[in-house]
Design a protein around this motif. Sequence first.
Motif, PDB file in Angstrom:
ATOM      1  N   VAL A   1       0.852  -1.190   0.000  1.00 50.23           N
ATOM      2  CA  VAL A   1       0.000   0.000   0.000  1.00 50.23           C
ATOM      3  C   VAL A   1       0.885   1.238   0.000  1.00 50.23           C
ATOM      4  O   VAL A   1       0.715   2.145  -0.813  1.00 50.23           O
ATOM      5  N   SER A   2       1.846   1.267   0.932  1.00 51.06           N
ATOM      6  CA  SER A   2       2.839   2.341   0.959  1.00 51.06           C
ATOM      7  C   SER A   2       4.111   1.833   1.624  1.00 51.06           C
ATOM      8  O   SER A   2       4.057   1.274   2.718  1.00 51.06           O
ATOM      9  N   PRO A   3       5.268   2.067   0.998  1.00 49.73           N
ATOM     10  CA  PRO A   3       6.524   1.671   1.624  1.00 49.73           C
ATOM     11  C   PRO A   3       7.095   2.739   2.546  1.00 49.73           C
ATOM     12  O   PRO A   3       8.111   2.509   3.193  1.00 49.73           O
ATOM     13  N   HIS A   4       6.430   3.923   2.574  1.00 53.96           N
ATOM     14  CA  HIS A   4       6.933   5.051   3.365  1.00 53.96           C
ATOM     15  C   HIS A   4       8.423   5.288   3.084  1.00 53.96           C
ATOM     16  O   HIS A   4       9.258   5.232   3.982  1.00 53.96           O
ATOM     17  N   PRO A   5       8.756   5.558   1.836  1.00 54.93           N
ATOM     18  CA  PRO A   5      10.170   5.631   1.449  1.00 54.93           C
ATOM     19  C   PRO A   5      10.954   6.736   2.139  1.00 54.93           C
ATOM     20  O   PRO A   5      12.156   6.590   2.373  1.00 54.93           O
ATOM     21  N   GLY A   6      10.289   7.850   2.463  1.00 62.24           N
ATOM     22  CA  GLY A   6      11.004   8.956   3.082  1.00 62.24           C
ATOM     23  C   GLY A   6      11.581   8.640   4.442  1.00 62.24           C
ATOM     24  O   GLY A   6      12.513   9.314   4.902  1.00 62.24           O
ATOM     25  N   LEU A   7      11.063   7.609   5.085  1.00 59.40           N
ATOM     26  CA  LEU A   7      11.578   7.229   6.403  1.00 59.40           C
ATOM     27  C   LEU A   7      13.049   6.848   6.335  1.00 59.40           C
ATOM     28  O   LEU A   7      13.799   7.066   7.291  1.00 59.40           O
ATOM     29  N   ARG A   8      13.452   6.275   5.214  1.00 58.97           N
ATOM     30  CA  ARG A   8      14.809   5.739   5.100  1.00 58.97           C
ATOM     31  C   ARG A   8      15.837   6.763   4.641  1.00 58.97           C
ATOM     32  O   ARG A   8      16.994   6.435   4.430  1.00 58.97           O
ATOM     33  N   ASP A   9      15.401   8.013   4.494  1.00 60.08           N
ATOM     34  CA  ASP A   9      16.311   9.071   4.069  1.00 60.08           C
ATOM     35  C   ASP A   9      17.022   9.753   5.239  1.00 60.08           C
ATOM     36  O   ASP A   9      17.988  10.488   5.028  1.00 60.08           O
ATOM     37  N   HIS A  10      16.521   9.532   6.462  1.00 59.13           N
ATOM     38  CA  HIS A  10      17.074  10.240   7.619  1.00 59.13           C
ATOM     39  C   HIS A  10      17.107   9.309   8.824  1.00 59.13           C
ATOM     40  O   HIS A  10      16.143   8.571   9.070  1.00 59.13           O
ATOM     41  N   ALA A  11      18.184   9.358   9.571  1.00 60.99           N
ATOM     42  CA  ALA A  11      18.285   8.544  10.783  1.00 60.99           C
ATOM     43  C   ALA A  11      17.203   8.919  11.787  1.00 60.99           C
ATOM     44  O   ALA A  11      16.651   8.057  12.475  1.00 60.99           O
ATOM     45  N   ALA A  12      16.866  10.206  11.865  1.00 64.19           N
ATOM     46  CA  ALA A  12      15.865  10.664  12.842  1.00 64.19           C
ATOM     47  C   ALA A  12      14.491  10.093  12.545  1.00 64.19           C
ATOM     48  O   ALA A  12      13.751   9.704  13.458  1.00 64.19           O
ATOM     49  N   THR A  13      14.119  10.026  11.262  1.00 57.85           N
ATOM     50  CA  THR A  13      12.796   9.498  10.935  1.00 57.85           C
ATOM     51  C   THR A  13      12.744   7.988  11.127  1.00 57.85           C
ATOM     52  O   THR A  13      11.719   7.445  11.562  1.00 57.85           O
ATOM     53  N   LEU A  14      13.830   7.299  10.822  1.00 56.41           N
ATOM     54  CA  LEU A  14      13.884   5.857  11.085  1.00 56.41           C
ATOM     55  C   LEU A  14      13.731   5.574  12.571  1.00 56.41           C
ATOM     56  O   LEU A  14      13.005   4.668  12.974  1.00 56.41           O
ATOM     57  N   ASP A  15      14.426   6.350  13.388  1.00 57.65           N
ATOM     58  CA  ASP A  15      14.363   6.161  14.838  1.00 57.65           C
ATOM     59  C   ASP A  15      12.958   6.455  15.354  1.00 57.65           C
ATOM     60  O   ASP A  15      12.415   5.707  16.173  1.00 57.65           O
ATOM     61  N   ALA A  16      12.358   7.541  14.869  1.00 61.07           N
ATOM     62  CA  ALA A  16      11.005   7.904  15.306  1.00 61.07           C
ATOM     63  C   ALA A  16       9.997   6.847  14.899  1.00 61.07           C
ATOM     64  O   ALA A  16       9.077   6.505  15.668  1.00 61.07           O
ATOM     65  N   ALA A  17      10.132   6.300  13.697  1.00 55.52           N
ATOM     66  CA  ALA A  17       9.222   5.249  13.243  1.00 55.52           C
ATOM     67  C   ALA A  17       9.378   3.991  14.078  1.00 55.52           C
ATOM     68  O   ALA A  17       8.384   3.333  14.442  1.00 55.52           O
ATOM     69  N   ALA A  18      10.627   3.639  14.402  1.00 58.91           N
ATOM     70  CA  ALA A  18      10.871   2.458  15.228  1.00 58.91           C
ATOM     71  C   ALA A  18      10.270   2.625  16.620  1.00 58.91           C
ATOM     72  O   ALA A  18       9.677   1.690  17.173  1.00 58.91           O
ATOM     73  N   LEU A  19      10.385   3.816  17.194  1.00 58.42           N
ATOM     74  CA  LEU A  19       9.813   4.066  18.520  1.00 58.42           C
ATOM     75  C   LEU A  19       8.292   4.023  18.478  1.00 58.42           C
ATOM     76  O   LEU A  19       7.653   3.530  19.412  1.00 58.42           O
ATOM     77  N   ALA A  20       7.703   4.533  17.410  1.00 55.16           N
ATOM     78  CA  ALA A  20       6.242   4.497  17.274  1.00 55.16           C
ATOM     79  C   ALA A  20       5.744   3.060  17.180  1.00 55.16           C
ATOM     80  O   ALA A  20       4.786   2.661  17.866  1.00 55.16           O
ATOM     81  N   CYS A  21       6.397   2.254  16.352  1.00 54.85           N
ATOM     82  CA  CYS A  21       5.990   0.854  16.207  1.00 54.85           C
ATOM     83  C   CYS A  21       6.216   0.077  17.498  1.00 54.85           C
ATOM     84  O   CYS A  21       5.408  -0.790  17.863  1.00 54.85           O
TER      85      CYS A  21
END
Length: 241
Positions: A78-98
């Motif tokens: 549906v969506s790979p959320h590609p922008g998450l993988r462009d920045h360490a901060a967004t990857l970390d925030a996504a991991a904490l949310a999950c």
Amino acid sequence: MPGLLKTEAIVLRSIRYGEADRILHLYTPHHGRMGAIAKGARRAKSRFGARLEPFFHVHAVLHEGRGELLTVTAVDTVSPHPGLRDHAATLDAAALACDAVSRLFESAEPHPEVFRLLCNELALLSADPAHARPANGLAFRLKLLLAAGVLPQLATCAACGATEDLSGFSAAAGGVVCSVHEAAAFPLSEESYRFLVGALGSPLAQAPEAPEQALRQAERAISETAEHHAHVRLRRLLRTG
């Protein structure tokens, strides 16, 4: 009875298993958190490709067998959320949310509002790295507490119902407390109190900002509430030092 289950899902976690398989932690709108195995997912010619990476939003077809793990038989992105993988901060925030969703909602009980909230958070983080700020993460967690039914009382003193001098927070009491009942509470500044109220009442995309010290108090209030009432210890969002 064994059968096929079709569902949307967010991949919370993907773990290598055996020579070519993956064990998946999924969060779904109508079946809560689920465990599944994607056999051969790590092979070069796997029919799943790279569609079962963490934070992907997918449509999955799962086979319900006799074991605890379901088997992935088909998956579409549906969506790979590609922008998450462009920045360490967004990857970390996504991991904490999950991780917060996984800890607070670990059962198969359906919470479609939690699924929608997580989809919204991942989409925001993917669209703009500016959302990977502590204020957004804390607002997300506060809304999770609401969905879990353990939201702290913020409008009045949790001990006596007073509406003024709300200067402390006590998870044991159930929320903010007035100066008369602050002996067993920790101090809560006016800025922190305003953040908690504003974050609860605003969309995630418009989470209010606050000074770091106020955010640390808000995180303590959220974390202690989760631990006292849901028996869940959330990972630290604001680092010390």
